[in-house]
Design an enzyme around this catalytic site. Structure first.
Site, PDB file in Angstrom:
ATOM      1  N   ARG A   1      -3.981   1.655  -7.772  1.00 48.35           N
ATOM      2  CA  ARG A   1      -3.369   1.613  -7.195  1.00 48.35           C
ATOM      3  C   ARG A   1      -3.744  -0.618  -7.242  1.00 48.35           C
ATOM      4  O   ARG A   1      -4.466  -0.726  -6.515  1.00 48.35           O
ATOM      5  CB  ARG A   1      -2.557   1.195  -6.428  1.00 48.35           C
ATOM      6  CG  ARG A   1      -2.602   2.961  -5.359  1.00 48.35           C
ATOM      7  CD  ARG A   1      -3.296   3.711  -4.672  1.00 48.35           C
ATOM      8  NE  ARG A   1      -3.667   5.222  -4.877  1.00 48.35           N
ATOM      9  CZ  ARG A   1      -3.372   6.242  -3.833  1.00 48.35           C
ATOM     10  NH1 ARG A   1      -3.238   5.082  -2.347  1.00 48.35           N
ATOM     11  NH2 ARG A   1      -3.624   7.181  -3.821  1.00 48.35           N
TER      12      ARG A   1
ATOM     13  N   THR B   1      -4.555  18.922   1.986  1.00 44.52           N
ATOM     14  CA  THR B   1      -4.871  18.238   1.118  1.00 44.52           C
ATOM     15  C   THR B   1      -5.949  18.430  -0.178  1.00 44.52           C
ATOM     16  O   THR B   1      -7.005  18.222  -0.360  1.00 44.52           O
ATOM     17  CB  THR B   1      -4.614  16.854   0.920  1.00 44.52           C
ATOM     18  OG1 THR B   1      -3.588  16.351   2.089  1.00 44.52           O
ATOM     19  CG2 THR B   1      -3.910  15.694  -0.279  1.00 44.52           C
TER      20      THR B   1
ATOM     21  N   HIS C   1       1.473  13.570  -4.908  1.00 39.02           N
ATOM     22  CA  HIS C   1       0.760  12.370  -3.755  1.00 39.02           C
ATOM     23  C   HIS C   1       1.985  11.359  -3.952  1.00 39.02           C
ATOM     24  O   HIS C   1       1.217  10.325  -3.471  1.00 39.02           O
ATOM     25  CB  HIS C   1      -0.860  12.182  -4.058  1.00 39.02           C
ATOM     26  CG  HIS C   1      -1.380  11.911  -2.787  1.00 39.02           C
ATOM     27  ND1 HIS C   1      -2.161  12.538  -2.144  1.00 39.02           N
ATOM     28  CD2 HIS C   1      -1.056  11.122  -2.260  1.00 39.02           C
ATOM     29  CE1 HIS C   1      -2.844  12.223  -0.989  1.00 39.02           C
ATOM     30  NE2 HIS C   1      -2.732  10.755  -1.681  1.00 39.02           N
TER      31      HIS C   1
ATOM     32  N   TYR D   1      -8.382  15.937   4.976  1.00 38.29           N
ATOM     33  CA  TYR D   1      -8.669  15.499   3.901  1.00 38.29           C
ATOM     34  C   TYR D   1     -10.690  15.962   3.704  1.00 38.29           C
ATOM     35  O   TYR D   1     -11.356  15.763   5.186  1.00 38.29           O
ATOM     36  CB  TYR D   1      -9.752  13.718   3.646  1.00 38.29           C
ATOM     37  CG  TYR D   1      -7.585  13.234   3.230  1.00 38.29           C
ATOM     38  CD1 TYR D   1      -8.146  13.998   2.061  1.00 38.29           C
ATOM     39  CD2 TYR D   1      -7.835  11.954   3.505  1.00 38.29           C
ATOM     40  CE1 TYR D   1      -6.674  13.529   1.155  1.00 38.29           C
ATOM     41  CE2 TYR D   1      -6.573  11.285   2.878  1.00 38.29           C
ATOM     42  CZ  TYR D   1      -5.936  12.537   1.363  1.00 38.29           C
ATOM     43  OH  TYR D   1      -5.245  11.715   1.141  1.00 38.29           O
TER      44      TYR D   1
ATOM     45  N   GLN E   1      -3.089  16.498   8.643  1.00 42.13           N
ATOM     46  CA  GLN E   1      -3.476  17.044   7.830  1.00 42.13           C
ATOM     47  C   GLN E   1      -5.333  16.715   7.104  1.00 42.13           C
ATOM     48  O   GLN E   1      -5.856  15.567   8.094  1.00 42.13           O
ATOM     49  CB  GLN E   1      -3.002  15.486   7.218  1.00 42.13           C
ATOM     50  CG  GLN E   1      -3.380  15.989   4.851  1.00 42.13           C
ATOM     51  CD  GLN E   1      -3.953  14.209   5.073  1.00 42.13           C
ATOM     52  OE1 GLN E   1      -4.833  13.471   5.832  1.00 42.13           O
ATOM     53  NE2 GLN E   1      -4.917  14.822   3.619  1.00 42.13           N
TER      54      GLN E   1
ATOM     55  N   TYR F   1       1.015  -1.315   0.137  1.00 41.79           N
ATOM     56  CA  TYR F   1      -0.146   0.186  -0.243  1.00 41.79           C
ATOM     57  C   TYR F   1       0.998   1.386  -0.436  1.00 41.79           C
ATOM     58  O   TYR F   1       0.969   2.374  -0.978  1.00 41.79           O
ATOM     59  CB  TYR F   1      -0.389  -0.158   1.401  1.00 41.79           C
ATOM     60  CG  TYR F   1      -1.259   1.113   1.615  1.00 41.79           C
ATOM     61  CD1 TYR F   1      -2.424   2.289   0.561  1.00 41.79           C
ATOM     62  CD2 TYR F   1      -0.965   2.250   2.799  1.00 41.79           C
ATOM     63  CE1 TYR F   1      -3.270   2.678   0.300  1.00 41.79           C
ATOM     64  CE2 TYR F   1      -1.592   3.324   2.374  1.00 41.79           C
ATOM     65  CZ  TYR F   1      -3.166   3.913   2.217  1.00 41.79           C
ATOM     66  OH  TYR F   1      -3.202   5.398   1.660  1.00 41.79           O
TER      67      TYR F   1
ATOM     68  N   LYS G   1      -1.661  21.242   0.358  1.00 46.92           N
ATOM     69  CA  LYS G   1      -0.210  20.085   0.267  1.00 46.92           C
ATOM     70  C   LYS G   1      -1.254  19.613  -2.145  1.00 46.92           C
ATOM     71  O   LYS G   1      -2.272  19.225  -1.296  1.00 46.92           O
ATOM     72  CB  LYS G   1      -0.672  19.057   1.115  1.00 46.92           C
ATOM     73  CG  LYS G   1       0.286  17.661  -0.145  1.00 46.92           C
ATOM     74  CD  LYS G   1       0.337  17.066   1.744  1.00 46.92           C
ATOM     75  CE  LYS G   1       1.677  16.071   0.960  1.00 46.92           C
ATOM     76  NZ  LYS G   1       0.920  14.861   0.501  1.00 46.92           N
TER      77      LYS G   1
ATOM     78  N   SER H   1      -2.156  12.138   9.283  1.00 38.86           N
ATOM     79  CA  SER H   1      -3.370  11.733   8.414  1.00 38.86           C
ATOM     80  C   SER H   1      -4.540  11.750   9.126  1.00 38.86           C
ATOM     81  O   SER H   1      -4.687  11.059  10.202  1.00 38.86           O
ATOM     82  CB  SER H   1      -2.980  10.268   7.408  1.00 38.86           C
ATOM     83  OG  SER H   1      -4.018   9.758   6.912  1.00 38.86           O
TER      84      SER H   1
HETATM   85  C1  GLV Z   1      -4.014   8.204   1.216  1.00 40.16           C
HETATM   86  O1  GLV Z   1      -3.873   9.563   0.581  1.00 40.16           O
HETATM   87  C2  GLV Z   1      -3.026   7.569  -0.130  1.00 40.16           C
HETATM   88  O2  GLV Z   1      -2.406   8.206  -0.882  1.00 40.16           O
HETATM   89  O3  GLV Z   1      -3.925   6.348  -0.359  1.00 40.16           O
END
Ligand code: GLV
Length: 378
Positions: free
Chosen positions: A165, A156, A276, A130, A128, A25, A252, A107
């Site tokens: 991903r 962010t 990121h 969101y 941080q 991850y 950011k 975070s």
């Molecule tokens: C979250 O910020 C991520 O990049 O998984």
């Protein structure tokens, strides 16, 4: 940890100690990982100028970032789920950062809550944010950060939707860890991790637990981000955040000169040039290639910080030479955390500090404010 001499060593140890889903991850970039690779390749292409016969006996890496004194121009950036790389990971990393005299950023998607961390450390940390659809909840998060005396809010702005991903899907990444046979077998080979996470305070997102619906078991991060994160987010929302948070604000996720110009007018203290960590828009430019363009456009109006591929003190020197006030690291310290907990994070910071010191000497500078483009070969 005796034979650890570089961040790559910490990465190799972490790879053995952390279950695959959580190691992957952190390591992964989005899609074909072009931007992830570009971050490193382009950093290595920035060549330093070797200088000789300069008295470099009074080297000092101390400086300031957003007005805070730091022992070196480095901060620990926000990383989701740090507490699943190692139990109580946010607390361990924050303690290591504070002991080293650099900032730690918690975070929104951390495992410890703001309150857990505030109770466990004695200096302010950065928080941080969101922005989720439920603005009442976002307001309460900001208020909780203020109550915990966080010294900066890091907003962010590059994750309204999640860049895919592939490994996270293949590994069935979920929070808390899914106890499927495949994962259990992998976890059984990591007894140190099992012990640390089982003795950690929480196994799910501490800041959201009890506040956000559907948090019981986050089956897929992508699905959850899709349902909670606000795709309508725009610059007006920054004004709204500003109206609730009068303290230092760091924006950011800026990778474009036009966006940097808007960010500079928001009254924010700093912006972070960032893609990121190559985890969002694949095919985007490397962070280091955009840094000088952003600095040229807005560097006189707003402090410019940098992240994206930093693995060495030489990389920090490169970013500073191109105009960054300081750098944030993510993977580099998470590898330290996975490898050795608080001591591993301390080691990661120490490695980068020593590399920076030596590289300052070999480029003929003593102080951080002497670093400029003249340090680079052009
Ligand atoms: C979250 O910020 C991520 O990049 O998984």
């Amino acid at each position: 940890m005796k034979n650890v001499t570089c961040i790559e060593d910490l990465r190799n140890i972490a790879r053995c100690k952390v279950p695959r889903a959580f190691f992957d991850y952190v390591e992964a970039g989005s899609y074909s990982q072009e931007t992830l690779r570009a971050n490193r390749v382009d950093l290595e292409q920035v060549k330093l100028r070797q200088r000789v016969m300069v008295d470099v006996s009074s080297r000092d890496t101390a400086t300031t970032m957003v007005g805070e004194t730091v022992s070196l121009p480095l901060g620990l950036g926000p990383v989701a789920m740090t507490g699943l790389e190692r139990g109580n990971g946010e607390i361990l990393a924050c303690r290591a950062a504070h002991a080293a005299g650099i900032p730690f950023t918690m975070s929104t998607l951390s495992i410890c809550s703001i309150e857990d961390l505030a109770a466990a450390v004695d200096k302010p940390f950065w928080f941080q944010l969101y922005v989720m659809k439920d603005r009442g909840f976002v307001r309460s998060l900001i208020e909780r950060a203020a109550a915990a005396k966080c010294s900066a809010l890091v907003l962010t702005v590059d994750l309204q939707v999640l860049g895919q991903r592939h490994v996270d899907i293949k590994n069935g990444l979920s929070v808390p860890p899914a106890l499927k046979i495949k994962n259990l077998i992998n976890m059984m080979t990591k007894p140190g991790w099992v012990f640390s996470v089982l003795s950690g305070k929480r196994w799910t997102f501490g800041n959201l637990d009890g506040h956000v619906k559907g948090m019981g078991n986050v089956k897929s991060l992508a699905q959850w981000v899709g349902s909670q994160f606000d795709e309508t987010l725009n610059w007006k929302d920054v004004e709204w955040v500003r109206s609730i948070w009068p303290g230092k604000l760091i924006i950011k996720g800026i990778l474009d000169v036009e966006d940097a110009r808007v960010a500079a007018k928001t009254g924010a203290t700093a912006l972070v040039v960032s893609n990121h960590g190559g985890r969002q828009l694949d095919g985007a430019a490397s962070s280091i290639s955009m840094l000088p363009k952003v600095v040229d456009a807005v560097g006189s109006e707003i402090e410019v910080l940098f992240d994206g591929g930093i693995r060495t003190g030489q990389d920090v020197l490169r970013a500073l030479a191109l105009g960054a006030r300081g750098c944030l690291i993510g993977r580099a310290y998470i590898f330290g955390l996975g490898a050795g907990g608080e001591a591993g994070v301390a080691k990661a910071i120490d490695i980068i500090r020593k590399e920076l010191e030596v590289s300052m000497a070999l480029t003929g500078v003593n102080r951080v404010d002497e670093i400029g483009r003249h340090v680079l070969l052009r």
